[in-house]
Write a protein that holds these residues in place. Structure first.
Motif, PDB file in Angstrom:
ATOM      1  N   GLY A  31     -48.426  20.163  30.153  1.00 44.47           N
ATOM      2  CA  GLY A  31     -47.563  19.260  29.721  1.00 44.47           C
ATOM      3  C   GLY A  31     -46.080  19.543  29.861  1.00 44.47           C
ATOM      4  N   GLU A  46     -53.672  19.725  24.667  1.00 45.39           N
ATOM      5  CA  GLU A  46     -53.144  18.463  25.611  1.00 45.39           C
ATOM      6  C   GLU A  46     -54.288  17.954  26.297  1.00 45.39           C
ATOM      7  OE1 GLU A  46     -50.517  17.507  27.745  1.00 45.39           O
ATOM      8  OE2 GLU A  46     -48.934  18.384  26.322  1.00 45.39           O
ATOM      9  N   THR A  47     -55.486  18.383  26.335  1.00 45.94           N
ATOM     10  CA  THR A  47     -56.733  17.644  26.762  1.00 45.94           C
ATOM     11  C   THR A  47     -57.176  16.907  25.844  1.00 45.94           C
ATOM     12  OG1 THR A  47     -57.161  19.756  28.003  1.00 45.94           O
ATOM     13  CG2 THR A  47     -58.881  18.043  27.807  1.00 45.94           C
ATOM     14  N   SER A  79     -55.785   9.552  23.517  1.00 43.67           N
ATOM     15  CA  SER A  79     -54.870   8.747  23.741  1.00 43.67           C
ATOM     16  C   SER A  79     -55.419   7.419  24.538  1.00 43.67           C
ATOM     17  CB  SER A  79     -53.813   9.252  24.484  1.00 43.67           C
ATOM     18  OG  SER A  79     -53.124  10.156  23.622  1.00 43.67           O
ATOM     19  N   SER A  80     -56.634   7.703  25.400  1.00 40.05           N
ATOM     20  CA  SER A  80     -57.096   6.677  26.304  1.00 40.05           C
ATOM     21  C   SER A  80     -57.693   5.722  25.283  1.00 40.05           C
ATOM     22  CB  SER A  80     -58.216   7.185  27.228  1.00 40.05           C
ATOM     23  OG  SER A  80     -59.321   7.839  26.481  1.00 40.05           O
ATOM     24  N   GLU A  98     -47.979  12.233  21.351  1.00 37.73           N
ATOM     25  CA  GLU A  98     -48.122  10.886  21.617  1.00 37.73           C
ATOM     26  C   GLU A  98     -47.992   9.842  20.153  1.00 37.73           C
ATOM     27  OE1 GLU A  98     -48.880   8.712  24.187  1.00 37.73           O
ATOM     28  OE2 GLU A  98     -48.677   7.348  22.495  1.00 37.73           O
ATOM     29  N   GLU A 115     -42.108  12.401  28.846  1.00 36.09           N
ATOM     30  CA  GLU A 115     -43.339  12.210  29.595  1.00 36.09           C
ATOM     31  C   GLU A 115     -43.252  10.556  30.351  1.00 36.09           C
ATOM     32  OE1 GLU A 115     -46.981  12.203  27.143  1.00 36.09           O
ATOM     33  OE2 GLU A 115     -48.207  12.150  28.774  1.00 36.09           O
ATOM     34  N   GLN A 141     -54.913  13.938  25.096  1.00 32.25           N
ATOM     35  CA  GLN A 141     -54.784  12.913  26.530  1.00 32.25           C
ATOM     36  C   GLN A 141     -55.980  12.187  26.401  1.00 32.25           C
ATOM     37  OE1 GLN A 141     -54.570  14.850  30.343  1.00 32.25           O
ATOM     38  NE2 GLN A 141     -54.415  12.972  31.437  1.00 32.25           N
ATOM     39  N   TYR A 142     -57.024  12.819  26.044  1.00 36.87           N
ATOM     40  CA  TYR A 142     -58.377  12.060  25.969  1.00 36.87           C
ATOM     41  C   TYR A 142     -58.365  11.010  24.816  1.00 36.87           C
ATOM     42  CZ  TYR A 142     -63.210  10.624  26.707  1.00 36.87           C
ATOM     43  OH  TYR A 142     -64.541   9.991  26.846  1.00 36.87           O
ATOM     44  N   GLU A 197     -49.348  14.663  34.940  1.00 32.84           N
ATOM     45  CA  GLU A 197     -50.864  15.424  34.974  1.00 32.84           C
ATOM     46  C   GLU A 197     -50.761  17.017  34.941  1.00 32.84           C
ATOM     47  OE1 GLU A 197     -53.386  13.539  34.511  1.00 32.84           O
ATOM     48  OE2 GLU A 197     -52.448  11.569  35.016  1.00 32.84           O
TER      49      GLU A 197
END
Lengths: 280, 279
Positions: free
Chosen positions: A88, A264-265, A271-272, A120, A61, A268-269, A84
């Protein structure tokens, strides 16, 4: 024969640290060279095993999945590059491929090996699929299994190899280094690793009929353990994802590919929230 | 036979993101090498087809449109490089026989690699006589003004679509398949360059099947900005009409006047930028 080769960085020979694996690291240019050459060796071996189509995926990544130097791959290979991607590291893996090879892969978070992590490292402690703890190897294998694609080869450190053997009994494996800790290893020479990858992928592809795809029960139950509650807060805002308790969130999906996409979604969210947690 | 090659960077083989596109990017040097090699492939194709003169217009705004590596360019080609030009292909004249576009991106809103129209900073889209148009279309329109056909464009599959909509006769070379705005399944640059070379030669050998793009007059362009403040800044110029909160329009019979005015309106709109950076 169509072959998909996903190439990550932590399990490449000679790589032991993020200074080689991360774009801002002092040794990043060395790291991506080592990675590219193992990718090229795998692609070359696949063509030697008579593959008609070889798709290499940049599965690391860092730098937005743009680490492999396309100009140094065999000319007939495709490269999936860039950020994106809905799926992934395994974006573009679908029905029609005959084999999946995982090159440079690493153990899941907590499974002592070089750069052990699950998706992550700053957000995820553990991911369980139908109750079983899974890292990148298991997750890729279950998506491939959904499309009836066998994982023919896994390369990485001894820890990654053991993790693969535990769930993929007939998959060929190649250990290119023995981990001493999360940031140290005893590596074989990169040239030796490349020669062995080229040879091993050939043997693995020739034996692919004896390797069964990794099948798991559907619907698929996924439970994610995060590092902080704030990450579980965010993940459980993704449609279909429920808060389990404290630092855990989870969901049920109709099949392994759908499960991975939602994972993945959610990750990702979640991880924000990393940036927010750094302010503590 | 004189050939003009108009160039950009987003649609170059192997390029998927800004890291390869701007001098600050870690892969900028690789990006400009790929760009130069894709252009060289088109130049070789042109000479193979009998071109006597090939001029390369070094596009892509980063680094003041000085992205092509002059010393690595085909030695028989001439390079136009540098910034603050009035519009792309402003040096074109009717002595040319064909225009080729290398390394382009699709117009704003098509789902290709780094889709945008002129700039993604403050411009959304441009319509011409009611149809959405991007840079490929506008460059080809300048060629058409001089009576020159646009004969080939290279980039991702959305570039091919953008090209077909405006230039159904033109060849397209797909060097990568976009997965989204920042990821693609890429052909190896060497393979991409072999395609560009072969198709450029074929396109030039079939010049009689190509035609200049000529549109019905008057030409009416609408330009949609991202924010009202951009449209406010741009509507100050003579002849420009504000048609709604974020959109201006301009009507003229002259293609070059249209291109100059659009470029000026975009620069004017962009001057509003510093006031909104905290929004």
């Amino acid at each position: 024969m169509k072959v998909y080769i996903a190439v990550d960085m932590p399990g490449i020979s000679g790589i032991v640290d993020l200074s080689q694996g991360w774009v801002s690291g002092v040794d990043y240019s060395i790291g991506r060279q080592l990675m590219t050459k193992e990718a090229a060796a795998a692609a070359t071996g696949a063509f030697e095993a008579n593959a008609q189509e070889v798709v290499v995926s940049d599965a690391h990544e860092s730098n937005g999945y743009r680490n492999i130097l396309i100009e140094e791959l065999p000319e007939d290979a495709w490269l999936i590059s860039g950020d994106e991607r809905p799926m992934g590291p395994i974006e573009g893996l679908h029905e029609g491929f005959d084999a999946l090879a995982l090159i440079g892969y690493h153990a899941r978070h907590g499974n002592e090996g070089v750069l052990d992590s699950t998706m992550e490292p700053n957000a995820i402690f553990d991911i369980r699929v139908n109750g079983q703890s899974m890292g990148h190897i298991g997750l890729a294998a279950m998506v491939a299994g959904h499309f009836d694609i066998p994982v023919v080869l896994v390369t990485g450190d001894d820890s990654a190899v053991r993790e693969a053997q535990a769930i993929l009994p007939n998959t060929h494996v190649l250990c290119v280094k023995e981990s001493i800790g999360r940031h140290a290893a005893r590596s074989i020479h990169p040239q030796k690793a490349r020669d062995q990858i080229r040879q091993t992928i050939k043997e693995a592809l020739e034996a692919r009929d004896d390797i069964s795809p990794f099948k798991i029960k559907s619907p698929v139950n996924v439970a994610i353990t995060f590092k902080y509650t704030s990450m579980a807060d965010r993940a459980s805002q993704v449609p279909g994802v429920k808060r389990l308790e404290g630092i855990r969130a989870g969901f049920e999906a109709e099949n392994p590919a759908a499960a991975y996409r939602r994972l993945e979604t959610a990750v990702q969210y979640a991880s924000s929230a990393i940036a927010a947690n750094k302010l503590i | 036979m004189k050939v003009s090659i108009c160039t950009d960077m987003e649609g170059i083989s192997g390029i998927v993101d800004r890291n390869l596109l701007t001098p600050e990017g870690v892969d900028y040097e690789r990006g400009r090498r790929f760009m130069t090699e894709d252009i060289n492939a088109a130049i070789r194709g042109a000479f193979n087809a009998g071109a006597t003169e090939v001029i390369v217009s070094g596009g892509h705004g980063a680094n003041g449109a000085r992205n092509v590596l002059p010393e690595a360019l085909h030695p028989e080609a001439i390079l136009i490089s540098g910034h603050t030009r009035k519009f792309r292909l402003q040096s074109l004249d009717s002595s040319y026989d064909a225009v080729i576009q290398i390394g382009f991106h699709a117009r704003h809103g098509l789902q290709g690699i780094l889709d945008h129209t002129i700039t993604s900073r403050h411009v959304r889209e441009i319509h011409l006589n009611g149809r959405p148009i991007g840079e490929i279309g506008l460059n080809g329109l300048v060629a058409g003004y001089h009576g020159i056909p646009m004969i080939l464009a290279s980039g991702d599959q959305w570039v091919a679509q953008d090209t077909r909509e405006w230039f159904p006769w033109a060849k397209t070379v797909i060097v990568k398949y976009a997965i989204n705005r920042y990821a693609a399944k890429c052909l190896h640059p060497k393979r991409a360059q072999r395609l560009i070379e072969a198709e450029s030669e074929t396109a030039l050998r079939n010049l009689e099947k190509m035609q200049p793009l000529v549109l019905k007059k008057p030409l009416r362009a609408t330009l949609g900005f991202r924010l009202t403040t951009h449209a406010e800044a741009a509507e100050d110029a003579a002849g420009i009409e504000r048609i709604d909160s974020c959109t201006i329009s301009y009507t003229t019979d002259d293609v070059l006047d249209l291109l100059r005015t659009l470029r000026m309106a975009i620069r004017l709109g962009g001057t509003a930028e510093p006031r909104i950076t905290t929004a």
